[in-house]
Design a protein around this motif. Structure first.
Motif, PDB file in Angstrom:
ATOM      1  N   ILE A  43       0.855  -1.202   0.000  1.00  0.00           N
ATOM      2  CA  ILE A  43       0.000   0.000   0.000  1.00  0.00           C
ATOM      3  C   ILE A  43       0.884   1.242   0.000  1.00  0.00           C
ATOM      4  CG2 ILE A  43      -1.726   1.341   1.301  1.00  0.00           C
ATOM      5  CD1 ILE A  43      -2.842  -1.264   2.402  1.00  0.00           C
ATOM      6  N   GLY A  44       0.592   2.171  -0.891  1.00  0.00           N
ATOM      7  CA  GLY A  44       1.336   3.435  -0.927  1.00  0.00           C
ATOM      8  C   GLY A  44       2.835   3.224  -1.144  1.00  0.00           C
ATOM      9  N   GLY A  45       3.187   2.188  -1.880  1.00  0.00           N
ATOM     10  CA  GLY A  45       4.590   1.963  -2.229  1.00  0.00           C
ATOM     11  C   GLY A  45       5.387   1.179  -1.205  1.00  0.00           C
ATOM     12  N   ALA A  46       4.749   0.734  -0.126  1.00  0.00           N
ATOM     13  CA  ALA A  46       5.479  -0.012   0.908  1.00  0.00           C
ATOM     14  C   ALA A  46       4.686  -1.246   1.330  1.00  0.00           C
ATOM     15  CB  ALA A  46       5.728   0.883   2.112  1.00  0.00           C
ATOM     16  N   PHE A  47       5.390  -2.256   1.829  1.00  0.00           N
ATOM     17  CA  PHE A  47       4.729  -3.440   2.360  1.00  0.00           C
ATOM     18  C   PHE A  47       4.371  -3.186   3.825  1.00  0.00           C
ATOM     19  CE2 PHE A  47       6.686  -5.110  -1.411  1.00  0.00           C
ATOM     20  CZ  PHE A  47       5.740  -6.030  -1.871  1.00  0.00           C
ATOM     21  N   VAL A  48       3.098  -3.304   4.147  1.00  0.00           N
ATOM     22  CA  VAL A  48       2.612  -2.963   5.497  1.00  0.00           C
ATOM     23  C   VAL A  48       1.749  -4.097   6.049  1.00  0.00           C
ATOM     24  CG1 VAL A  48       2.639  -0.477   5.043  1.00  0.00           C
ATOM     25  CG2 VAL A  48       0.569  -1.782   4.558  1.00  0.00           C
ATOM     26  N   PRO A  49       1.775  -4.276   7.375  1.00  0.00           N
ATOM     27  CA  PRO A  49       0.937  -5.345   7.948  1.00  0.00           C
ATOM     28  C   PRO A  49      -0.539  -4.975   7.922  1.00  0.00           C
ATOM     29  CG  PRO A  49       2.108  -4.158   9.686  1.00  0.00           C
ATOM     30  CD  PRO A  49       2.585  -3.587   8.380  1.00  0.00           C
ATOM     31  N   SER A  50      -1.376  -5.979   8.159  1.00  0.00           N
ATOM     32  CA  SER A  50      -2.818  -5.747   8.266  1.00  0.00           C
ATOM     33  C   SER A  50      -3.100  -4.894   9.499  1.00  0.00           C
ATOM     34  CB  SER A  50      -3.511  -7.102   8.399  1.00  0.00           C
ATOM     35  OG  SER A  50      -4.795  -6.943   8.944  1.00  0.00           O
ATOM     36  N   SER A  51      -4.169  -4.101   9.465  1.00  0.00           N
ATOM     37  CA  SER A  51      -4.542  -3.287  10.636  1.00  0.00           C
ATOM     38  C   SER A  51      -4.847  -4.178  11.829  1.00  0.00           C
ATOM     39  CB  SER A  51      -5.755  -2.409  10.300  1.00  0.00           C
ATOM     40  OG  SER A  51      -6.883  -3.236  10.076  1.00  0.00           O
ATOM     41  N   SER A  52      -5.239  -5.417  11.551  1.00  0.00           N
ATOM     42  CA  SER A  52      -5.546  -6.340  12.652  1.00  0.00           C
ATOM     43  C   SER A  52      -4.303  -7.097  13.108  1.00  0.00           C
ATOM     44  CB  SER A  52      -6.593  -7.350  12.188  1.00  0.00           C
ATOM     45  OG  SER A  52      -6.023  -8.179  11.180  1.00  0.00           O
ATOM     46  N   GLY A  53      -3.223  -6.988  12.340  1.00  0.00           N
ATOM     47  CA  GLY A  53      -2.015  -7.751  12.648  1.00  0.00           C
ATOM     48  C   GLY A  53      -2.132  -9.210  12.236  1.00  0.00           C
ATOM     49  N   GLU A  54      -3.289  -9.596  11.685  1.00  0.00           N
ATOM     50  CA  GLU A  54      -3.500 -11.012  11.364  1.00  0.00           C
ATOM     51  C   GLU A  54      -2.933 -11.396   9.996  1.00  0.00           C
ATOM     52  OE1 GLU A  54      -7.608 -12.134  11.891  1.00  0.00           O
ATOM     53  OE2 GLU A  54      -7.600 -11.286  13.927  1.00  0.00           O
ATOM     54  N   THR A  55      -2.595 -12.673   9.906  1.00  0.00           N
ATOM     55  CA  THR A  55      -2.100 -13.213   8.636  1.00  0.00           C
ATOM     56  C   THR A  55      -2.781 -14.553   8.377  1.00  0.00           C
ATOM     57  OG1 THR A  55      -0.290 -14.390   9.722  1.00  0.00           O
ATOM     58  CG2 THR A  55       0.200 -12.171   8.908  1.00  0.00           C
ATOM     59  N   PHE A  56      -2.703 -15.012   7.142  1.00  0.00           N
ATOM     60  CA  PHE A  56      -3.166 -16.370   6.828  1.00  0.00           C
ATOM     61  C   PHE A  56      -2.144 -17.026   5.917  1.00  0.00           C
ATOM     62  CE2 PHE A  56      -4.803 -15.778   2.467  1.00  0.00           C
ATOM     63  CZ  PHE A  56      -4.895 -14.397   2.406  1.00  0.00           C
ATOM     64  N   GLU A  57      -2.223 -18.354   5.842  1.00  0.00           N
ATOM     65  CA  GLU A  57      -1.177 -19.044   5.094  1.00  0.00           C
ATOM     66  C   GLU A  57      -1.601 -19.354   3.661  1.00  0.00           C
ATOM     67  OE1 GLU A  57      -1.903 -23.541   6.865  1.00  0.00           O
ATOM     68  OE2 GLU A  57      -0.576 -22.171   7.943  1.00  0.00           O
ATOM     69  N   THR A  58      -0.604 -19.398   2.790  1.00  0.00           N
ATOM     70  CA  THR A  58      -0.853 -19.918   1.452  1.00  0.00           C
ATOM     71  C   THR A  58       0.014 -21.155   1.284  1.00  0.00           C
ATOM     72  OG1 THR A  58      -0.942 -19.480  -0.927  1.00  0.00           O
ATOM     73  CG2 THR A  58       0.829 -18.394   0.290  1.00  0.00           C
ATOM     74  N   THR A  59      -0.571 -22.166   0.665  1.00  0.00           N
ATOM     75  CA  THR A  59       0.102 -23.459   0.604  1.00  0.00           C
ATOM     76  C   THR A  59       0.387 -23.880  -0.830  1.00  0.00           C
ATOM     77  OG1 THR A  59      -2.014 -24.597   0.533  1.00  0.00           O
ATOM     78  CG2 THR A  59      -1.069 -24.264   2.703  1.00  0.00           C
ATOM     79  N   ASN A  60       1.227 -24.869  -0.935  1.00  0.00           N
ATOM     80  CA  ASN A  60       1.494 -25.514  -2.216  1.00  0.00           C
ATOM     81  C   ASN A  60       0.475 -26.653  -2.363  1.00  0.00           C
ATOM     82  OD1 ASN A  60       2.400 -27.131  -4.279  1.00  0.00           O
ATOM     83  ND2 ASN A  60       4.542 -27.082  -3.640  1.00  0.00           N
ATOM     84  N   PRO A  61      -0.438 -26.546  -3.298  1.00  0.00           N
ATOM     85  CA  PRO A  61      -1.488 -27.564  -3.404  1.00  0.00           C
ATOM     86  C   PRO A  61      -0.971 -28.925  -3.852  1.00  0.00           C
ATOM     87  CG  PRO A  61      -1.639 -26.035  -5.243  1.00  0.00           C
ATOM     88  CD  PRO A  61      -0.582 -25.492  -4.320  1.00  0.00           C
ATOM     89  N   ALA A  62       0.257 -28.979  -4.348  1.00  0.00           N
ATOM     90  CA  ALA A  62       0.811 -30.255  -4.780  1.00  0.00           C
ATOM     91  C   ALA A  62       1.367 -31.053  -3.608  1.00  0.00           C
ATOM     92  CB  ALA A  62       1.901 -30.042  -5.821  1.00  0.00           C
ATOM     93  N   THR A  63       1.630 -30.364  -2.491  1.00  0.00           N
ATOM     94  CA  THR A  63       2.234 -31.056  -1.346  1.00  0.00           C
ATOM     95  C   THR A  63       1.511 -30.769  -0.036  1.00  0.00           C
ATOM     96  OG1 THR A  63       3.666 -29.176  -0.884  1.00  0.00           O
ATOM     97  CG2 THR A  63       4.545 -30.868  -2.367  1.00  0.00           C
ATOM     98  N   GLY A  64       0.747 -29.704  -0.007  1.00  0.00           N
ATOM     99  CA  GLY A  64       0.084 -29.303   1.228  1.00  0.00           C
ATOM    100  C   GLY A  64       0.969 -28.464   2.135  1.00  0.00           C
TER     101      GLY A  64
END
Ligand code: NAP
Ligand code: MG
Length: 496
Positions: A43-64
Motif C-alpha cells: 500500500i502506498g509503495g510499501a509493504f505494510v501489515p494488516s490493521s488487525s495484525g493477522e495473517t493467513f497461510e498460502t500453501t502448495n497444493p501439490a504437497t500441502g
C-alpha cells in the motif's frame, strides 16, 4: 511415479542432489523462488501489515506445505489502499505525461521478463500448475500484456476514442486463482496505461505472484500508491474493496455466482463494472477436421491448467460418424499424459488448486456417473499428498446431464455428438454461458458461418486456448461482459 519431496529442498536447490529427489528428477526446475516467510499488503509503495495484525497461510497444493503467510485484509486496510490510490491518481499518475506513464509500464514489462524463471517457479508452487505452463504461458503472457499496453499509453488521442479520453480514476480489481499473475497483468496493464491507479486483490490461495509483482512495481520506482496489492478473504477484503465509495471502476474475474452478487451490489452506484466469469465451452469437431491436430486441440482445450480455465473446452461436440474414432484416439493420447510434480518440466497436469475445487470436481464427476454417463481415466498413480484429479473423459453424455451444463473447472471432458452443423450450433449454444468455442474443420466457409452462429466471445478455428494481448477476450450472457485485451480492453478503463 513421483516421490514426495520436501519443498524446501526443491526450493533452495541445495542440500539434496537432484538425482535423489525424484524418479525423473534431472528435469526438475531448480530456480529458487525466494519466498519470504511472510508478506504485508503493498500500500502506498510499501509493504505494510494488516490493521488487525493477522495473517493467513498460502500453501502448495501439490504437497500441502505452507509456502508463506500473508496479511489478512480488513475494511480499514481497504480504506488505506483506496486512499493511497486516490492520492496517487491525483498527485502523480494523472498529471504525468503519457510518455512517462508508458515508460513506467515498460519497466514493469521488462522486469517481469528479467525475473521470469523466479515468477514461473513461484506461480507453480502457489497454484499447482505445471512449470512448463507457467514458464511458457503465464509469465510471458503477463509481460506481453504490459509491453502491449505500454505502447498505447501515449497514443490514446489517436486511438479513435474521440477527443481527450480520460482515465476513470481508481480501479478495484479482484482476480481468481487459476492464472494469478496473468490475471493481475490483464487487470493492471490496461488500467495503468489508460492513467488509472489500482487496488488489486488476488485470490486467497494464490497471493504470492501478485506480491512479487508488487515488489517489481516498487523496484520499477512507480510513484507510491499507483499500484496497491491487498491480500485477504474475498468475503471481507474483496467485498469491502468493490463496495468502497472511493472506487470508480470494478473489474472482476471469478465465479458467475460472485459476479452476479457484485452486479446486484453495484447497481445504482454509477461505478463502471466489467465481469469475466465462468464458461462451458464447446469444442466442435467435424468429420473433415485435421484429426491429429484436433486431438491435440481437444487435449489442450480441457487439460491445459488442469481444466481450471474459464474458457476450457469442457464439452467436446464431435460429429457422429467419427465419434468412436476420436474417442479412441483421445484415450490413447491421454495415456501419454504425465500427472504429478508440477516442478517437473515433463509434467502435463499438476495439482488442483484447492480442497474446495477438488471437492467440486469430484462431486460433479460422481453426478456424471449417477446420471448414466460413462467415466474413463487413463491409468495413473496420483501423488499421495496434495489435491489431485486424473484426466477424465465422459462418454454417453446427454445435454441434460449436469456434467454437460455446469462448469466443472477441472480436467473433465464431456463428449457429446451431432450430425449436422445446425445441430452442432444448437447444442453448443445450449448453455447459460458464452465465453468461447472451438471449431475444427477444413472448410473455411463453415468456420465463418459457425463463428457467426456461435454465441461466444471467442471462437477458435482449428486451434484452442490461443491468447494474444492484441485480441479482445470476454463473454456473453452469464460469462460476463466487457473485454480484456486489445483496444476494447483499454476502453474498459477510459471515459470516452
Ligand atoms: P470466486 O469465489 O468467484 O473468487 C474469485 C475472486 O473473488 C477471489 O479473489 C475471491 O477471493 C474474490 N471474492 C470472493 N467473494 C467475493 C466477494 N463477495 N466480493 C468480492 N470478491 C470476492 O471463485 P473461486 O471460489 O475461486 O472459484 C469458484 C468457481 O469460480 C470455480 O469453481 C470456477 O467455476 C469459477 N472460476 C472462474 C474463473 C474465471 O476465470 N472465470 C476463475 C476462477 C474460478 P477469495 O480467493 O478470498 O475467495
Ligand atoms: Mg497456494
Amino acid at each position: 511415479m513421483i516421490k514426495e519431496q520436501p519443498l524446501t529442498a526443491a526450493r533452495n536447490g541445495n542440500g539434496v542432489k537432484p538425482s535423489k529427489r525424484l524418479a525423473y528428477a534431472t528435469s526438475r526446475e531448480s530456480t529458487p523462488a525466494n519466498i519470504a516467510p511472510s508478506y504485508g499488503h503493498f500500500i502506498g509503495g510499501a509493504f505494510v501489515p494488516s490493521s488487525s495484525g493477522e495473517t493467513f497461510e498460502t500453501t502448495n497444493p501439490a504437497t500441502g506445505e505452507v509456502l508463506s503467510r500473508v496479511a489478512t485484509g480488513t475494511p480499514e486496510d481497504v480504506d488505506r489502499a483506496v486512499a493511497a490510490a486516490r492520492k496517487a491518481y491525483e498527485k502523480y499518475w494523472q498529471p504525468l505525461s503519457p510518455a512517462r506513464r508508458a515508460a513506467y509500464v515498460y519497466r514493469i514489462a521488462r522486469a517481469i521478463s528479467e525475473r521470469s524463471r523466479e515468477l514461473a517457479v513461484l506461480e507453480t508452487l502457489d497454484n499447482g500448475k505445471p512449470i512448463k505452463e507457467s514458464r511458457d504461458f503465464d509469465v510471458p503472457m503477463s509481460s506481453a500484456h504490459f509491453f502491449y499496453y505500454a505502447g498505447w499509453a501515449d497514443k490514446l488521442d489517436y486511438a479513435g476514442f474521440g477527443p481527450d479520453p480520460r482515465p476513470l480514476g481508481v480501479a478495484g480489481q479482484v482476480i481468481p486463482w487459476n492464472f494469478p499473475l496473468m490475471m493481475a497483468a490483464w487487470k493492471l496493464a490496461p488500467a495503468l496505461a489508460a492513467g488509472n491507479t489500482c487496488v488489486l486483490k488476488p485470490a486467497s490461495t494464490t497471493p504470492l505472484s501478485a506480491l512479487l509483482l508488487a515488489e517489481i512495481v516498487q523496484q520499477a520506482d512507480l510513484p507510491p500508491g499507483v499500484v496497491n496489492v491487498l491480500t485477504g478473504a474475498g468475503s471481507v477484503a474483496g467485498a469491502a474493496l468493490v463496495a468502497h465509495p472511493g472506487i470508480d471502476k470494478v473489474a472482476f474475474t471469478g465465479s458467475t455466482e460472485i459476479g452476479k452478487d457484485l452486479q446486484r451490489a453495484l447497481a445504482g452506484t454509477g461505478k463502471h463494472l466489467t465481469l469475466e466469469l465462468g464458461g462451458k465451452a464447446a469444442n466442435i469437431v467435424f468429420d473433415d477436421a485435421p484429426l491429429d491436430q484436433a486431438i491435440e486441440g481437444i487435449v489442450n482445450g480441457i487439460f491445459f491448467n488442469q481444466g481450471e480455465v474459464c474458457c476450457a473446452g469442457s464439452r467436446l461436440l464431435v460429429q457422429e460418424s467419427i465419434a468412436d474414432l476420436v474417442v479412441e484416439k483421445l484415450k490413447r493420447r491421454l495415456g501419454t499424459l504425465r500427472v504429478g510434480d508440477p516442478l517437473d518440466k515433463n509434467t502435463d497436469l499438476g495439482a488442483i488448486n484447492n480442497a474446495a475445487q477438488l471437492e467440486k470436481i469430484q462431486e460433479l464427476a460422481e453426478a456424471g456417473e449417477a446420471e448414466g454417463a460413462v467415466r474413463w481415466s487413463p491409468k495413473c498413480v496420483l501423488p499421495s499428498h496434495g489435491y489431485w484429479f486424473p484426466p477424465t473423459v465422459f462418454t454417453n453424455v446427454s445435454p441434460a446431464h449436469r456434467i454437460a451444463r455446469e462448469e466443472i473447472f477441472g480436467p473433465v471432458l464431456s463428449v457429446l455428438t451431432f450430425r449436422t452443423p445446425e445441430e452442432a450450433v444448437a447444442k453448443a449454444n445450449n448453455t447459460t454461458y458464452g465465453l468461447s468455442a472451438g471449431v475444427w474443420t477444413e472448410k473455411g466457409s463453415r468456420i465463418l458461418w459457425m463463428a457467426g452462429q456461435l454465441r461466444a466471445g471467442v471462437v477458435w478455428a482449428n486451434s484452442f486456448n490461443r491468447f494474444d494481448p492484441t485480441s479482445p477476450f470476454g463473454g456473453y450472457r452469464e460469462s460476463g461482459f466487457g473485454r480484456e485485451g486489445g483496444r476494447p480492453g483499454l476502453a474498459a478503463y477510459l471515459d470516452v
